[in-house]
Design an enzyme around this catalytic site. Sequence first.
Site, PDB file in Angstrom:
ATOM      1  NE  ARG A  42      -2.923   0.939   3.561  1.00 49.02           N
ATOM      2  CZ  ARG A  42      -3.912   0.626   4.412  1.00 49.02           C
ATOM      3  NH1 ARG A  42      -5.063   0.162   3.960  1.00 49.02           N
ATOM      4  NH2 ARG A  42      -3.745   0.734   5.691  1.00 49.02           N
ATOM      5  CE  LYS A  63      11.970  -1.646  12.949  1.00 51.42           C
ATOM      6  NZ  LYS A  63      10.948  -2.595  13.375  1.00 51.42           N
ATOM      7  CB  SER A  80       0.568   1.766  18.610  1.00 49.71           C
ATOM      8  OG  SER A  80       1.848   2.319  18.848  1.00 49.71           O
ATOM      9  CB  THR A  81      -2.223   6.384  18.823  1.00 43.03           C
ATOM     10  OG1 THR A  81      -3.271   6.002  17.926  1.00 43.03           O
ATOM     11  CG2 THR A  81      -2.278   7.881  19.054  1.00 43.03           C
ATOM     12  N   GLY A 134       3.293   6.320  16.871  1.00 45.53           N
ATOM     13  CA  GLY A 134       3.078   7.370  15.867  1.00 45.53           C
ATOM     14  C   GLY A 134       3.431   8.744  16.406  1.00 45.53           C
ATOM     15  CD  GLU A 150      -3.940   2.628   9.201  1.00 43.80           C
ATOM     16  OE1 GLU A 150      -4.490   2.657  10.340  1.00 43.80           O
ATOM     17  OE2 GLU A 150      -3.598   1.598   8.620  1.00 43.80           O
ATOM     18  NE  ARG A 207      -9.599  -7.283   6.999  1.00 41.10           N
ATOM     19  CZ  ARG A 207      -9.049  -6.072   6.858  1.00 41.10           C
ATOM     20  NH1 ARG A 207      -9.423  -5.077   7.638  1.00 41.10           N
ATOM     21  NH2 ARG A 207      -8.156  -5.857   5.931  1.00 41.10           N
ATOM     22  CB  CYS A 236      -6.089   0.220  12.686  1.00 36.35           C
ATOM     23  SG  CYS A 236      -4.364  -0.139  12.815  1.00 36.35           S
ATOM     24  CD  GLU A 269      -6.528   0.078  18.172  1.00 37.70           C
ATOM     25  OE1 GLU A 269      -5.479   0.599  18.578  1.00 37.70           O
ATOM     26  OE2 GLU A 269      -6.774  -0.095  16.971  1.00 37.70           O
TER      27      GLU A 269
END
Length: 506
Positions: free
Chosen positions: A181, A196, A253-254, A257, A274, A302, A308, A407
Amino acid sequence: MNCLRLGISKNFNYLTMECRRLHLLKSQAYINGEWVSAGNKAVFPVTNPANDQLIVEVPDMDATDAQNAVSVATNAFQTWKDTTAKERSYILRKWFDMCQKNTDLLAEIITAESGKPLAESKGEVAYGNSFLEWFADTARHIDGEVIQSPWPNKQIILTRQPIGVVSIITPWNFPFAMITRKVGALMAAGCTCVIKPSEDTPLSALAAAELAEKAGVPKGVINVVTASRKNAAAVGKVMCEHPNVGCISFTGSTHVGKILYGMAASGIKRVSLELGGNAPFIVFPSADIEHALDNAMLAKFRNNGQACVGANRFFIHEDVYDQFVEGFKKRIGQKCILGPGTKEGVTCGPLINKMQADKVSNLVNDAVSKGAKPLIGGKFATDIGSKFYESTLLVDVKPEMNIYGEEIFGPVAVCLKFKTEDEVLKVANSTRSGLAAYVFTKDLGQSFRMSRKLEFGMVAINDGILSAAEPAFGGIKESGIGREGSKHGVEEYTDIKYTLFSALDK
Ligand code: SIN
């Protein structure tokens, strides 16, 4: 020889036909078109989460290796950026063809290192390939604009130019698709990259690189740096702060991120993030409940809940709550078959590692200790292995429980009751995450209102799966910045250049 244990057979027979067939199973990193070891020769093990057995050891690269990879990608950029869109499209299409042809082998590797059932791994290969196909087409449509000039005898044009070297940091939950993607888009734009992959799942990335090489991707355009958790921070720092890097593209993960975003800030780098989600799955009384239930299974289970975009909170209208919960429990009991991903009929594999498995178990234990009720599941399936968690349905969940706001990233569905549209909107939006939301209703006006008022980057009406190459994938708030897939996916990897042509009358 340590590279041959895919956990496919209990009989670890080195150099069997099966192993020789698996020419995509790599035990070295990929830099400048060469299969290489870490500069200091260090390695780390990649294990099969279904049985904890070693699959292969790969290089444990450090900051120096990462710097080298960025230099290589910088050199490759000098020629790749000047290729024509048609050439880039052709190469991406060949990479797509190679991956299509090798679907079964790629799927075996994905299952071996991530644990997901083989059928899901094949689905991931198809999903990942769809990005290569899409960006092979998109490459030829990265067009500029000619702007009406406000001045006589002057012409304004806007062109899209590749941003340079892109640092790609990818997660373990979709170890192949998250690479295609990003890399499909950046290559279409004329960029080069250093990847990485997650330390849990580097083998899918290496297999993708092998197929890219066979497809004719020039040396240095794609580089894969493998590193253990111990070296991840040092490697990540180079990838975010190196002056030659133009963009950092991260899925994960946030928490991580935010760290990468901070490091990118020092060099004013572009970021494409993302990050985590906290997706509401909302069922109104007008919905087709059987359809909603089928889609609830997809949205929750799924990849065993490790997505996410996975449904995190099920909000069910009080008029249909009992019917929904009963149907959900029945479906989970019938359709969630736990076991190693290579076993026929298995639909839910292990969780990726002990840390994730413990996190899921702790969330359930905390909720149960505060009064939540598991209608099915609620514990480890220790008879199968150390990381298998039963597919679980929890009711009587309250805001004071950790599972209410966090989450889950695992096979635990949490059902909550609501009365009104306003009430459910308020509680669904009461999160700093804003990735995906799911709504089930047959009321057209309601579906438009929900689409507009839900504070999420993606809203699916009457569907539990919204991922594809064609739409723009991404979140708002702390779920990220930027979009992947669609015609917008390449924009992350380009800068707009404004050129003014003046004195045209001279
Ligand atoms: C993710 O969960 O990280 C991505 C899932 C998807 O692309 O559907």
